[in-house]
Design a protein around this motif. Structure first.
Motif, PDB file in Angstrom:
ATOM      1  N   PRO A 141       0.803  -1.229   0.000  1.00  0.00           N
ATOM      2  CA  PRO A 141       0.000   0.000   0.000  1.00  0.00           C
ATOM      3  C   PRO A 141       0.838   1.282   0.000  1.00  0.00           C
ATOM      4  O   PRO A 141       0.335   2.345  -0.335  1.00  0.00           O
ATOM      5  CB  PRO A 141      -0.822  -0.118   1.284  1.00  0.00           C
ATOM      6  N   ALA A 142       2.104   1.202   0.356  1.00  0.00           N
ATOM      7  CA  ALA A 142       2.936   2.409   0.434  1.00  0.00           C
ATOM      8  C   ALA A 142       3.468   2.829  -0.941  1.00  0.00           C
ATOM      9  O   ALA A 142       4.097   3.878  -1.067  1.00  0.00           O
ATOM     10  CB  ALA A 142       4.113   2.177   1.384  1.00  0.00           C
ATOM     11  N   VAL A 143       3.216   2.040  -1.966  1.00  0.00           N
ATOM     12  CA  VAL A 143       3.720   2.351  -3.296  1.00  0.00           C
ATOM     13  C   VAL A 143       3.010   3.599  -3.840  1.00  0.00           C
ATOM     14  O   VAL A 143       1.834   3.822  -3.576  1.00  0.00           O
ATOM     15  CB  VAL A 143       3.542   1.137  -4.246  1.00  0.00           C
ATOM     16  N   VAL A 144       3.768   4.432  -4.570  1.00  0.00           N
ATOM     17  CA  VAL A 144       3.202   5.636  -5.180  1.00  0.00           C
ATOM     18  C   VAL A 144       3.089   5.366  -6.678  1.00  0.00           C
ATOM     19  O   VAL A 144       4.078   5.037  -7.341  1.00  0.00           O
ATOM     20  CB  VAL A 144       4.109   6.866  -4.935  1.00  0.00           C
ATOM     21  N   ILE A 145       1.863   5.483  -7.196  1.00  0.00           N
ATOM     22  CA  ILE A 145       1.594   5.212  -8.607  1.00  0.00           C
ATOM     23  C   ILE A 145       1.534   6.537  -9.360  1.00  0.00           C
ATOM     24  O   ILE A 145       0.826   7.463  -8.959  1.00  0.00           O
ATOM     25  CB  ILE A 145       0.243   4.474  -8.773  1.00  0.00           C
ATOM     26  N   THR A 146       2.300   6.615 -10.481  1.00  0.00           N
ATOM     27  CA  THR A 146       2.287   7.812 -11.326  1.00  0.00           C
ATOM     28  C   THR A 146       2.112   7.392 -12.778  1.00  0.00           C
ATOM     29  O   THR A 146       2.349   6.231 -13.147  1.00  0.00           O
ATOM     30  CB  THR A 146       3.592   8.617 -11.174  1.00  0.00           C
ATOM     31  N   ASP A 147       1.714   8.354 -13.614  1.00  0.00           N
ATOM     32  CA  ASP A 147       1.542   8.109 -15.045  1.00  0.00           C
ATOM     33  C   ASP A 147       2.894   8.150 -15.748  1.00  0.00           C
ATOM     34  O   ASP A 147       3.790   8.888 -15.338  1.00  0.00           O
ATOM     35  CB  ASP A 147       0.637   9.176 -15.668  1.00  0.00           C
ATOM     36  N   THR A 148       3.015   7.355 -16.814  1.00  0.00           N
ATOM     37  CA  THR A 148       4.204   7.430 -17.669  1.00  0.00           C
ATOM     38  C   THR A 148       3.839   8.224 -18.917  1.00  0.00           C
ATOM     39  O   THR A 148       2.663   8.389 -19.242  1.00  0.00           O
ATOM     40  CB  THR A 148       4.705   6.032 -18.067  1.00  0.00           C
ATOM     41  N   SER A 149       4.833   8.685 -19.629  1.00  0.00           N
ATOM     42  CA  SER A 149       4.587   9.529 -20.800  1.00  0.00           C
ATOM     43  C   SER A 149       3.886   8.776 -21.920  1.00  0.00           C
ATOM     44  O   SER A 149       3.233   9.395 -22.759  1.00  0.00           O
ATOM     45  CB  SER A 149       5.904  10.111 -21.309  1.00  0.00           C
ATOM     46  N   ASP A 150       3.980   7.448 -21.947  1.00  0.00           N
ATOM     47  CA  ASP A 150       3.346   6.697 -23.035  1.00  0.00           C
ATOM     48  C   ASP A 150       1.956   6.185 -22.680  1.00  0.00           C
ATOM     49  O   ASP A 150       1.349   5.429 -23.423  1.00  0.00           O
ATOM     50  CB  ASP A 150       4.236   5.549 -23.511  1.00  0.00           C
ATOM     51  N   GLY A 151       1.434   6.607 -21.527  1.00  0.00           N
ATOM     52  CA  GLY A 151       0.075   6.234 -21.167  1.00  0.00           C
ATOM     53  C   GLY A 151      -0.032   5.119 -20.152  1.00  0.00           C
ATOM     54  O   GLY A 151      -1.130   4.730 -19.780  1.00  0.00           O
ATOM     55  N   GLY A 152       1.084   4.590 -19.705  1.00  0.00           N
ATOM     56  CA  GLY A 152       1.070   3.525 -18.708  1.00  0.00           C
ATOM     57  C   GLY A 152       1.241   4.082 -17.315  1.00  0.00           C
ATOM     58  O   GLY A 152       0.971   5.257 -17.051  1.00  0.00           O
ATOM     59  N   GLN A 154       3.694   3.871 -13.476  1.00  0.00           N
ATOM     60  CA  GLN A 154       4.980   3.573 -12.845  1.00  0.00           C
ATOM     61  C   GLN A 154       4.735   3.552 -11.345  1.00  0.00           C
ATOM     62  O   GLN A 154       4.034   4.398 -10.814  1.00  0.00           O
ATOM     63  CB  GLN A 154       5.999   4.649 -13.203  1.00  0.00           C
ATOM     64  N   ALA A 155       5.302   2.552 -10.680  1.00  0.00           N
ATOM     65  CA  ALA A 155       5.149   2.443  -9.235  1.00  0.00           C
ATOM     66  C   ALA A 155       6.493   2.757  -8.593  1.00  0.00           C
ATOM     67  O   ALA A 155       7.517   2.221  -8.988  1.00  0.00           O
ATOM     68  CB  ALA A 155       4.698   1.040  -8.861  1.00  0.00           C
ATOM     69  N   THR A 156       6.478   3.634  -7.581  1.00  0.00           N
ATOM     70  CA  THR A 156       7.687   3.974  -6.843  1.00  0.00           C
ATOM     71  C   THR A 156       7.536   3.426  -5.438  1.00  0.00           C
ATOM     72  O   THR A 156       6.582   3.746  -4.727  1.00  0.00           O
ATOM     73  CB  THR A 156       7.912   5.491  -6.800  1.00  0.00           C
ATOM     74  N   LEU A 157       8.485   2.572  -5.067  1.00  0.00           N
ATOM     75  CA  LEU A 157       8.482   1.985  -3.730  1.00  0.00           C
ATOM     76  C   LEU A 157       9.092   2.975  -2.744  1.00  0.00           C
ATOM     77  O   LEU A 157       9.858   3.870  -3.138  1.00  0.00           O
ATOM     78  CB  LEU A 157       9.278   0.679  -3.749  1.00  0.00           C
ATOM     79  N   PRO A 158       8.781   2.835  -1.462  1.00  0.00           N
ATOM     80  CA  PRO A 158       9.318   3.767  -0.458  1.00  0.00           C
ATOM     81  C   PRO A 158      10.839   3.862  -0.471  1.00  0.00           C
ATOM     82  O   PRO A 158      11.398   4.902  -0.157  1.00  0.00           O
ATOM     83  CB  PRO A 158       8.815   3.199   0.870  1.00  0.00           C
ATOM     84  N   ASP A 159      11.531   2.790  -0.838  1.00  0.00           N
ATOM     85  CA  ASP A 159      12.991   2.818  -0.858  1.00  0.00           C
ATOM     86  C   ASP A 159      13.556   3.445  -2.144  1.00  0.00           C
ATOM     87  O   ASP A 159      14.754   3.452  -2.361  1.00  0.00           O
ATOM     88  CB  ASP A 159      13.560   1.418  -0.647  1.00  0.00           C
ATOM     89  N   GLY A 160      12.657   3.954  -3.014  1.00  0.00           N
ATOM     90  CA  GLY A 160      13.108   4.636  -4.227  1.00  0.00           C
ATOM     91  C   GLY A 160      13.139   3.767  -5.464  1.00  0.00           C
ATOM     92  O   GLY A 160      13.324   4.267  -6.571  1.00  0.00           O
ATOM     93  N   ARG A 161      12.974   2.466  -5.309  1.00  0.00           N
ATOM     94  CA  ARG A 161      12.974   1.593  -6.483  1.00  0.00           C
ATOM     95  C   ARG A 161      11.722   1.858  -7.312  1.00  0.00           C
ATOM     96  O   ARG A 161      10.667   2.161  -6.782  1.00  0.00           O
ATOM     97  CB  ARG A 161      13.013   0.120  -6.090  1.00  0.00           C
ATOM     98  N   LEU A 162      11.879   1.722  -8.642  1.00  0.00           N
ATOM     99  CA  LEU A 162      10.774   1.960  -9.572  1.00  0.00           C
ATOM    100  C   LEU A 162      10.365   0.651 -10.227  1.00  0.00           C
ATOM    101  O   LEU A 162      11.211  -0.175 -10.570  1.00  0.00           O
ATOM    102  CB  LEU A 162      11.190   2.939 -10.668  1.00  0.00           C
ATOM    103  N   VAL A 163       9.077   0.486 -10.418  1.00  0.00           N
ATOM    104  CA  VAL A 163       8.548  -0.643 -11.180  1.00  0.00           C
ATOM    105  C   VAL A 163       7.781  -0.038 -12.344  1.00  0.00           C
ATOM    106  O   VAL A 163       6.814   0.695 -12.164  1.00  0.00           O
ATOM    107  CB  VAL A 163       7.621  -1.530 -10.318  1.00  0.00           C
TER     108      VAL A 163
END
Length: 188
Positions: A141-152, A154-163
């Motif tokens: 639940p702590a993951v931050v979800i943001t939009d990508t430039s191509d319409g998808g 991106q999830a950012t984990l609290p430790d800074g890792r990106l999915v």
């Protein structure tokens, strides 16, 4: 970090791990099937065209070889056989190059169509939220979800890792599951 780097839930009874949740995989199944059908149809058309071109090249090569053999008889049977082997290898290389170009065109078209389809799918707020929920379920639940430039997404984990769950990443992931050799064999 990409979606490939995040541990996935194993699919029940498969003995393997899957990067996509069953709901996501199920939602994408009709799209995958439609894209494969389109790609196979296009592959068949291109293959047929390539065969026609290859037949014409082969016919021209046979005519050229016949002339070479006639001239070579005066110089010796061994020279003619050597030239024929070289010509056949050249024709085979030319035919293979035609097939490889056609396969590349098909693959590039498949990627573009898949990206367009995924982009249209993710334009639907319900589908977009399902993808976001899937990322939250997998990453917490702590993951931050943001939009990508191509319409998808991106999830950012609290430790800074990106999915990455961008359109391109989702299509790349889906295409890794397709055995392209089977696609080419179906077209042939």
């Amino acid at each position: 970090m990409s979606v490939d780097d995040v541990p996935a839930r194993p699919e029940a009874g498969s003995g393997q791990q899957s990067d996509l949740l069953p709901e996501t995989r199920s939602a994408l199944e009709p799209l995958r099937d439609a894209l494969l059908a389109q790609a196979r149809a296009k592959a068949e058309r291109i293959r047929a065209r390539a065969e026609d071109e290859a037949a014409a090249v082969l016919e021209d090569a046979r005519a050229e070889v016949a002339e070479l053999i006639a001239a070579a008889r005066t110089r010796g049977e061994a020279d003619a056989r050597a030239l024929l082997r070289l010509e056949r290898a050249r024709v085979q290389q030319s035919n293979r190059a035609i097939v490889l170009r056609a396969q590349r065109e098909i693959y590039d078209d498949l990627v573009l169509r898949a990206e367009d389809a995924v982009r249209r799918l993710l334009a639907d707020p319900v589908a977009r939220e399902r993808l976001a929920a899937s990322l939250r379920d997998r990453l917490g639940p702590a993951v931050v979800i943001t939009d990508t430039s191509d319409g998808g997404l991106q999830a950012t984990l609290p430790d800074g890792r990106l999915v990455e769950a961008s359109v391109a990443a989702l299509v790349r992931e889906a295409l890794t599951r397709i055995n392209l050799e089977d696609l080419w064999a179906t077209a042939g």
